[in-house]
Design a protein around this motif. Structure first.
Motif, PDB file in Angstrom:
ATOM      1  N   ILE A  87      -0.355  40.479  21.547  1.00 23.61           N
ATOM      2  CA  ILE A  87      -1.248  40.274  20.394  1.00 23.61           C
ATOM      3  C   ILE A  87      -1.313  38.796  20.036  1.00 23.61           C
ATOM      4  O   ILE A  87      -2.393  38.239  19.796  1.00 23.61           O
ATOM      5  N   ASN A  88      -0.133  38.132  20.011  1.00 22.26           N
ATOM      6  CA  ASN A  88      -0.086  36.711  19.689  1.00 22.26           C
ATOM      7  C   ASN A  88      -0.988  35.896  20.603  1.00 22.26           C
ATOM      8  O   ASN A  88      -1.802  35.076  20.158  1.00 22.26           O
ATOM      9  N   TYR A  89      -0.839  36.109  21.892  1.00 21.08           N
ATOM     10  CA  TYR A  89      -1.563  35.270  22.838  1.00 21.08           C
ATOM     11  C   TYR A  89      -3.002  35.708  23.027  1.00 21.08           C
ATOM     12  O   TYR A  89      -3.831  34.918  23.480  1.00 21.08           O
ATOM     13  N   LEU A  90      -3.310  36.941  22.651  1.00 14.51           N
ATOM     14  CA  LEU A  90      -4.706  37.349  22.609  1.00 14.51           C
ATOM     15  C   LEU A  90      -5.428  36.562  21.514  1.00 14.51           C
ATOM     16  O   LEU A  90      -6.548  36.071  21.716  1.00 14.51           O
ATOM     17  N   PHE A  91      -4.755  36.408  20.376  1.00 12.60           N
ATOM     18  CA  PHE A  91      -5.305  35.566  19.307  1.00 12.60           C
ATOM     19  C   PHE A  91      -5.473  34.124  19.790  1.00 12.60           C
ATOM     20  O   PHE A  91      -6.473  33.470  19.510  1.00 12.60           O
ATOM     21  N   ASN A  92      -4.473  33.604  20.490  1.00 12.07           N
ATOM     22  CA  ASN A  92      -4.562  32.249  21.034  1.00 12.07           C
ATOM     23  C   ASN A  92      -5.762  32.105  21.959  1.00 12.07           C
ATOM     24  O   ASN A  92      -6.520  31.139  21.885  1.00 12.07           O
ATOM     25  N   MET A  93      -5.912  33.066  22.853  1.00 14.68           N
ATOM     26  CA  MET A  93      -6.987  33.009  23.835  1.00 14.68           C
ATOM     27  C   MET A  93      -8.350  33.033  23.152  1.00 14.68           C
ATOM     28  O   MET A  93      -9.281  32.344  23.556  1.00 14.68           O
ATOM     29  N   LEU A  99      -6.779  19.932  36.397  1.00 12.22           N
ATOM     30  CA  LEU A  99      -5.361  19.888  36.750  1.00 12.22           C
ATOM     31  C   LEU A  99      -4.504  20.189  35.526  1.00 12.22           C
ATOM     32  O   LEU A  99      -3.533  20.954  35.605  1.00 12.22           O
ATOM     33  N   LEU A 100      -4.854  19.593  34.392  1.00 11.16           N
ATOM     34  CA  LEU A 100      -4.108  19.855  33.159  1.00 11.16           C
ATOM     35  C   LEU A 100      -4.155  21.339  32.791  1.00 11.16           C
ATOM     36  O   LEU A 100      -3.142  21.926  32.384  1.00 11.16           O
ATOM     37  N   ILE A 101      -5.316  21.945  32.929  1.00 15.00           N
ATOM     38  CA  ILE A 101      -5.458  23.372  32.619  1.00 15.00           C
ATOM     39  C   ILE A 101      -4.620  24.222  33.573  1.00 15.00           C
ATOM     40  O   ILE A 101      -3.920  25.157  33.150  1.00 15.00           O
ATOM     41  N   ALA A 102      -4.671  23.891  34.866  1.00 14.60           N
ATOM     42  CA  ALA A 102      -3.926  24.666  35.858  1.00 14.60           C
ATOM     43  C   ALA A 102      -2.420  24.563  35.631  1.00 14.60           C
ATOM     44  O   ALA A 102      -1.688  25.568  35.701  1.00 14.60           O
ATOM     45  N   MET A 103      -1.938  23.352  35.353  1.00 13.44           N
ATOM     46  CA  MET A 103      -0.502  23.183  35.100  1.00 13.44           C
ATOM     47  C   MET A 103      -0.084  23.936  33.839  1.00 13.44           C
ATOM     48  O   MET A 103       0.982  24.566  33.810  1.00 13.44           O
ATOM     49  N   ALA A 104      -0.920  23.876  32.809  1.00  9.94           N
ATOM     50  CA  ALA A 104      -0.605  24.583  31.572  1.00  9.94           C
ATOM     51  C   ALA A 104      -0.541  26.092  31.797  1.00  9.94           C
ATOM     52  O   ALA A 104       0.325  26.782  31.238  1.00  9.94           O
ATOM     53  N   PHE A 105      -1.456  26.607  32.609  1.00 15.34           N
ATOM     54  CA  PHE A 105      -1.496  28.041  32.898  1.00 15.34           C
ATOM     55  C   PHE A 105      -0.212  28.476  33.604  1.00 15.34           C
ATOM     56  O   PHE A 105       0.416  29.478  33.226  1.00 15.34           O
ATOM     57  N   ILE A 106       0.196  27.718  34.619  1.00 21.19           N
ATOM     58  CA  ILE A 106       1.404  28.063  35.380  1.00 21.19           C
ATOM     59  C   ILE A 106       2.639  27.989  34.486  1.00 21.19           C
ATOM     60  O   ILE A 106       3.497  28.882  34.495  1.00 21.19           O
ATOM     61  N   MET A 107       2.745  26.897  33.722  1.00 17.72           N
ATOM     62  CA  MET A 107       3.889  26.743  32.837  1.00 17.72           C
ATOM     63  C   MET A 107       3.989  27.902  31.856  1.00 17.72           C
ATOM     64  O   MET A 107       5.049  28.496  31.665  1.00 17.72           O
ATOM     65  N   ALA A 108       2.861  28.245  31.227  1.00 20.18           N
ATOM     66  CA  ALA A 108       2.860  29.298  30.219  1.00 20.18           C
ATOM     67  C   ALA A 108       3.229  30.648  30.820  1.00 20.18           C
ATOM     68  O   ALA A 108       3.958  31.437  30.210  1.00 20.18           O
ATOM     69  N   MET A 109       2.738  30.927  32.022  1.00 26.43           N
ATOM     70  CA  MET A 109       3.032  32.220  32.653  1.00 26.43           C
ATOM     71  C   MET A 109       4.520  32.357  32.954  1.00 26.43           C
ATOM     72  O   MET A 109       5.153  33.368  32.622  1.00 26.43           O
ATOM     73  N   GLY A 156      -2.656  30.985  26.350  1.00 24.70           N
ATOM     74  CA  GLY A 156      -2.683  32.337  25.812  1.00 24.70           C
ATOM     75  C   GLY A 156      -3.052  33.359  26.870  1.00 24.70           C
ATOM     76  O   GLY A 156      -2.461  34.440  26.948  1.00 24.70           O
ATOM     77  N   ALA A 157      -4.037  33.016  27.707  1.00 20.11           N
ATOM     78  CA  ALA A 157      -4.443  33.922  28.783  1.00 20.11           C
ATOM     79  C   ALA A 157      -3.301  34.129  29.774  1.00 20.11           C
ATOM     80  O   ALA A 157      -3.041  35.260  30.222  1.00 20.11           O
ATOM     81  N   ALA A 158      -2.601  33.028  30.128  1.00 20.06           N
ATOM     82  CA  ALA A 158      -1.480  33.135  31.064  1.00 20.06           C
ATOM     83  C   ALA A 158      -0.363  33.989  30.486  1.00 20.06           C
ATOM     84  O   ALA A 158       0.218  34.843  31.175  1.00 20.06           O
ATOM     85  N   SER A 159      -0.066  33.762  29.214  1.00 17.57           N
ATOM     86  CA  SER A 159       0.981  34.544  28.564  1.00 17.57           C
ATOM     87  C   SER A 159       0.580  36.006  28.446  1.00 17.57           C
ATOM     88  O   SER A 159       1.414  36.909  28.596  1.00 17.57           O
ATOM     89  N   LEU A 160      -0.698  36.241  28.196  1.00 17.71           N
ATOM     90  CA  LEU A 160      -1.194  37.612  28.107  1.00 17.71           C
ATOM     91  C   LEU A 160      -0.984  38.347  29.434  1.00 17.71           C
ATOM     92  O   LEU A 160      -0.528  39.485  29.462  1.00 17.71           O
ATOM     93  N   VAL A 161      -1.294  37.663  30.523  1.00 17.08           N
ATOM     94  CA  VAL A 161      -1.070  38.242  31.851  1.00 17.08           C
ATOM     95  C   VAL A 161       0.417  38.529  32.060  1.00 17.08           C
ATOM     96  O   VAL A 161       0.803  39.614  32.533  1.00 17.08           O
ATOM     97  N   ALA A 162       1.258  37.568  31.684  1.00 18.89           N
ATOM     98  CA  ALA A 162       2.699  37.729  31.875  1.00 18.89           C
ATOM     99  C   ALA A 162       3.254  38.885  31.051  1.00 18.89           C
ATOM    100  O   ALA A 162       4.002  39.735  31.558  1.00 18.89           O
ATOM    101  N   TYR A 163       2.901  38.940  29.771  1.00 19.17           N
ATOM    102  CA  TYR A 163       3.440  39.979  28.901  1.00 19.17           C
ATOM    103  C   TYR A 163       2.943  41.366  29.294  1.00 19.17           C
ATOM    104  O   TYR A 163       3.700  42.346  29.252  1.00 19.17           O
ATOM    105  N   ALA A 164       1.681  41.447  29.671  1.00 15.87           N
ATOM    106  CA  ALA A 164       1.146  42.734  30.115  1.00 15.87           C
ATOM    107  C   ALA A 164       1.858  43.205  31.378  1.00 15.87           C
ATOM    108  O   ALA A 164       2.186  44.393  31.525  1.00 15.87           O
ATOM    109  N   ALA A 165       2.102  42.262  32.292  1.00 11.86           N
ATOM    110  CA  ALA A 165       2.798  42.609  33.533  1.00 11.86           C
ATOM    111  C   ALA A 165       4.234  43.040  33.253  1.00 11.86           C
ATOM    112  O   ALA A 165       4.732  44.005  33.855  1.00 11.86           O
ATOM    113  N   VAL A 166       4.924  42.325  32.354  1.00  8.32           N
ATOM    114  CA  VAL A 166       6.292  42.702  31.996  1.00  8.32           C
ATOM    115  C   VAL A 166       6.316  44.098  31.370  1.00  8.32           C
ATOM    116  O   VAL A 166       7.170  44.933  31.715  1.00  8.32           O
ATOM    117  N   TRP A 167       5.397  44.354  30.477  1.00  8.83           N
ATOM    118  CA  TRP A 167       5.330  45.670  29.840  1.00  8.83           C
ATOM    119  C   TRP A 167       5.106  46.764  30.881  1.00  8.83           C
ATOM    120  O   TRP A 167       5.770  47.804  30.861  1.00  8.83           O
TER     121      TRP A 167
END
Length: 395
Positions: free
Chosen positions: A244-250, A10-20, A140-151
């Motif tokens: 790049i930032n969140y790829l490093f995080n991931m 649950l903690l992982i899922a909430m973190a993923f949604i928040m980050a995205m 980082g994975a969630a942000s990576l998805v978000a940034y790639a989609a925005v781009w």
């Protein structure tokens, strides 16, 4: 399926949604406010100060927890954050952006306050640093998805700001509702104190938290703004930088968490603050767009080491203090955050170099405090002066 319905998942899922959701809001912000609302450093500083007001008031979460369990509280305010992101594009004016930012921020900060408390309660001390690293990797994975989609959406498909905000905001909101229905209500191992508590023996944790909040505002507000204003980064450029930032995080956040568990909080924080002092000094004098981007990436990587402040507190705290102190610590973290963006926004108009040198000074102050963290922190051994233990009074 049942084996995934655990507190950790649950903690992982909430973190993923928040980050995205938050990543979409964040990556578009500087370009959106400049292009659609003609922001200068003054307005962006005020917006960021307003964004931190709910964080300053995070201590009030402890009173709301008298009426709702922490788990449900986290999901409710995660939903509020997603709604704030969804409607951001509808109000492309100075006051409209101030309003939607406050709504988003209320959800974000109240969620983060209780989410931090739940993490420290649900995850064992010997596993918490590695788990927090895993959480950063998922973010980082969630942000990576978000940034790639925005781009992709904005650079290649010319989708509007409003459409992107609504798409990610409402998709994230639906995902929160799914979590609400999918996960059972979990019990905490220790009954939490339902009142504000400030203990003398936690003073070093409070000090580290305060300086961390002050320093982080300079990174969040002015480092990104510099990329757009001084070096002319486009939405696509900023998105690629964040990718790049969140790829490093991931790739490395979990390893950083495990490393903190091995070397201890004092050594980890020392490395972080020496590195950040160098980075902020670099920001002050950088003249190359490429070098500025490199500094931004290194800066972001160092912030992953801030896990050590949380694990330090987990080791010294009474278990029943965690929820109350999470709210207090968020307020302390945001005392400077409310003032710094607006104040330094005015300074920015005259000397961006000075703004970043203030960040260098804050990093050096954090370094001084970090050297007082014991090699083996625990209740009764909260602070070390010249290698000697010094336990503070409990109350």
């Amino acid at each position: 399926m049942e084996r995934y319905r655990t507190p950790a998942h649950l903690l992982i899922a909430m973190a993923f949604i928040m980050a995205m959701a938050f990543s979409v809001w964040n990556v578009l912000l500087n370009n959106f406010v400049v292009e659609k609302a003609a922001f200068t450093g003054k307005e962006i500083g005020m917006l960021q100060s307003l964004r931190e007001v709910p964080g300053f008031l995070a201590f009030t979460a402890i009173y709301l927890l008298l009426f709702i369990k922490e788990q449900r509280f986290a999901l409710v305010f995660l939903a509020v954050m997603c709604l704030g992101v969804a409607v951001t594009g509808w109000f492309p004016t100075v006051w409209g952006l101030y309003l939607t930012t406050v709504v988003m921020s209320i959800g974000f900060h109240y969620f983060e306050t209780v989410n931090q408390s739940l993490t420290l309660q649900w995850i064992d001390k010997d596993k918490s640093a590695h788990f927090m690293g895993q959480i950063l990797a998922w973010k980082g994975a969630a942000s990576l998805v978000a940034y790639a989609a925005v781009w992709l959406l904005m650079e290649w498909m010319a989708v509007s700001y409003n459409t992107v905000y609504m798409l990610f905001g409402f998709v994230s909101l639906i995902a929160v509702l799914v979590l609400w229905a999918m996960f059972p209500s979990f019990e905490s191992p220790h009954v939490q104190t339902r009142k504000l508590i400030i203990r003398k023996r936690y003073w070093l944790y409070y000090g580290l938290t305060f300086l961390s909040g002050a320093r982080r505002q300079i990174f969040i507000v002015f480092a990104g703004f510099m990329m757009v204003e001084k070096f002319g980064y486009s939405v696509g450029d900023v998105s690629l930088l964040f990718i790049i930032n969140y790829l490093f995080n991931m790739l490395f956040a979990a390893k950083i968490g495990a490393w903190i568990g091995r070397v201890g909080e004092r050594r980890a924080l020392t490395v972080e603050y020496v590195g950040l002092a160098c980075v902020f000094t670099g920001y002050a004098f950088v003249e190359s767009a490429t070098m500025a981007g490199v500094l931004y990436i290194v800066d972001h990587l160092f912030f992953a080491m801030a896990i050590a402040i949380k694990t330090y507190f987990q080791k010294i705290a009474d278990p029943e203090d965690i929820a109350s102190t999470a709210g207090v610590s968020f307020t302390i973290n945001h005392i400077a955050a409310v003032v710094i963006p607006a104040a330094l926004g005015v300074v920015w108009l005259y000397s961006p170099t000075t703004v970043f040198l203030v960040g260098t000074g804050l990093a050096l102050g954090s370094l001084t405090l970090s050297r007082m963290v014991p090699l083996a922190p625990e209740s009764g051994n909260e602070v070390s002066f010249l290698g000697r233990k010094r336990a503070q009074d409990v109350a």
